[in-house]
Write an enzyme that holds these catalytic residues in place. Structure first.
Site, PDB file in Angstrom:
ATOM      1  N   LEU A   1     -33.690  -3.210 -83.407  1.00  0.00           N
ATOM      2  CA  LEU A   1     -34.700  -2.750 -84.363  1.00  0.00           C
ATOM      3  C   LEU A   1     -34.135  -2.818 -85.783  1.00  0.00           C
ATOM      4  O   LEU A   1     -34.175  -1.871 -86.547  1.00  0.00           O
ATOM      5  CB  LEU A   1     -35.158  -1.330 -84.015  1.00  0.00           C
ATOM      6  CG  LEU A   1     -35.972  -1.220 -82.731  1.00  0.00           C
ATOM      7  CD1 LEU A   1     -36.235   0.233 -82.380  1.00  0.00           C
ATOM      8  CD2 LEU A   1     -37.298  -1.991 -82.847  1.00  0.00           C
ATOM      9  N   THR A   2     -33.590  -3.970 -86.109  1.00  0.00           N
ATOM     10  CA  THR A   2     -33.148  -4.249 -87.480  1.00  0.00           C
ATOM     11  C   THR A   2     -33.682  -5.623 -87.851  1.00  0.00           C
ATOM     12  O   THR A   2     -34.285  -6.328 -87.031  1.00  0.00           O
ATOM     13  CB  THR A   2     -31.609  -4.244 -87.619  1.00  0.00           C
ATOM     14  OG1 THR A   2     -31.067  -5.336 -86.856  1.00  0.00           O
ATOM     15  CG2 THR A   2     -31.022  -2.922 -87.133  1.00  0.00           C
TER      16      THR A   2
ATOM     17  N   LYS B   1     -29.267  -0.620 -80.685  1.00  0.00           N
ATOM     18  CA  LYS B   1     -28.185  -1.621 -80.675  1.00  0.00           C
ATOM     19  C   LYS B   1     -28.487  -2.821 -81.575  1.00  0.00           C
ATOM     20  O   LYS B   1     -28.098  -3.952 -81.281  1.00  0.00           O
ATOM     21  CB  LYS B   1     -27.898  -2.089 -79.243  1.00  0.00           C
ATOM     22  CG  LYS B   1     -27.388  -0.980 -78.336  1.00  0.00           C
ATOM     23  CD  LYS B   1     -27.025  -1.496 -76.959  1.00  0.00           C
ATOM     24  CE  LYS B   1     -26.435  -0.371 -76.111  1.00  0.00           C
ATOM     25  NZ  LYS B   1     -26.091  -0.828 -74.748  1.00  0.00           N
TER      26      LYS B   1
ATOM     27  N   TYR C   1     -13.945  10.419 -79.590  1.00  0.00           N
ATOM     28  CA  TYR C   1     -13.862   9.139 -80.282  1.00  0.00           C
ATOM     29  C   TYR C   1     -12.431   8.820 -80.710  1.00  0.00           C
ATOM     30  O   TYR C   1     -11.789   9.595 -81.435  1.00  0.00           O
ATOM     31  CB  TYR C   1     -14.759   9.137 -81.529  1.00  0.00           C
ATOM     32  CG  TYR C   1     -16.224   9.421 -81.263  1.00  0.00           C
ATOM     33  CD1 TYR C   1     -16.789   9.249 -80.002  1.00  0.00           C
ATOM     34  CD2 TYR C   1     -17.059   9.886 -82.282  1.00  0.00           C
ATOM     35  CE1 TYR C   1     -18.133   9.513 -79.760  1.00  0.00           C
ATOM     36  CE2 TYR C   1     -18.403  10.150 -82.058  1.00  0.00           C
ATOM     37  CZ  TYR C   1     -18.931   9.969 -80.786  1.00  0.00           C
ATOM     38  OH  TYR C   1     -20.256  10.244 -80.558  1.00  0.00           O
TER      39      TYR C   1
END
Length: 299
Positions: free
Chosen positions: A204-205, A201, A51
């Site tokens: 599911l919010t 992504k 990262y």
């Protein structure tokens, strides 16, 4: 925040973990998120040497400071940057892993890593050499436990029975249920699953409608199937973010779900949703609405 045992190890990690990949490269912003997570009871932070060319490890290490011993710190190895070349290449050779672990320790500003993970894997890798290398690190005290980040069954079948790995990181959510077939196998090997991609992504919010406008399907879902599935789920679960977390944590093989945050607001939303998961206990409808051939055949 509740904690769960990581496999058969002595490590107990928070049910929600902080994923480092989404952290800002601005040290002040990143520090605010990490401090907020620790204050909320999150004790597991996941990063990787990949990262931001290693800068993510440096930022997390600098941010933790004196709080390092309050944290179970996980990082990964295997994806190698090449000087002057865009991208990276796979290198799971024992010689490189031995070099990389010291680089991660230096960037993290610590003398040990709690969970060291192979960041992928192919069946052609030198698994005996990899396992011997990780076991050597444990004896030296450089790492406490080790694991792998992979969803490849042939890799898991080769690695887990031959090692003392205690962690398997893999993508899993109500919209990507492929790993369920392997949960029993992983548990029998003395390991736990740590999930990524829990909120799919952002689909599911509670902002799923806005997210739908920017995707053309997801995983094996067509755009039409995805719209139908999310609409039906939202009719029965009024907080999709809480549902997503609860759906994962209902599995005893899962020790924690890693969720990233690029802002304190995002983290606050995750923490608020976590507080509501105990109200979600019926997953029968979710199992019927979402795709899983394995579940349908074995329920």
């Amino acid at each position: 925040m509740k904690k769960r045992q990581l496999g058969t190890s002595e490590l107990f990690i928070s049910e929600i973990s902080l994923g480092g990949m989404s952290l800002s490269t601005d040290k002040t912003q990143a520090a605010a998120i990490v401090d907020m997570a620790l204050d909320a009871g999150i004790n597991y932070i996941d990063t990787a040497d990949l990262y931001d060319y290693g800068a993510n490890e440096e930022i997390i290490g600098a941010t933790l400071g004196k709080r390092r011993h309050d944290v179970i710190l996980a990082t990964k190895v295997g994806n190698r940057w090449a000087e002057g070349v865009d991208g990276w290449h796979w290198d799971a050779s024992p010689s490189y892993i031995k070099e990389a672990v010291h680089a991660s320790l230096r960037r993290l500003g610590t003398d040990y890593i709690d969970v060291y993970q192979l960041h992928g894997g192919t069946i052609e890798d030198d698994w005996d050499g990899i396992i011997d290398t990780f076991e050597g690190f444990k004896k030296e005290g450089l790492i406490r436990e080790y694991g792998i980040s992979s969803i490849r069954p042939n890799v898991l079948q080769r690695f887990l029975p031959a090692s003392s790995a205690r962690s398997v990181m893999m993508q899993y959510s109500a919209l990507d249920r492929r790993p369920e077939e392997w949960f029993n196998f992983i548990a029998k090997q003395g390991a736990s699953v740590v999930t990524r991609g829990t909120v799919a992504k952002g689909l599911l919010t509670n902002s799923w409608r806005q997210r739908l406008q920017h995707v053309n399907g997801f995983n094996t879902y067509t755009a039409e199937e995805l719209t139908t599935t999310l609409t039906d789920l939202a009719l029965h679960y009024d907080n999709l973010h809480a549902f997503a977390i609860a759906f994962n944590l209902k599995e005893p093989t899962i020790a924690s779900t890693v969720i990233g945050a690029s802002s304190q607001q995002q983290l606050a939303q995750t923490l608020a949703s976590y507080e509501k998961i105990n109200s979600i206990t019926d997953f029968k409808l979710a199992n019927e609405l979402t795709k899983n051939e394995y579940y349908q055949e074995h329920r």
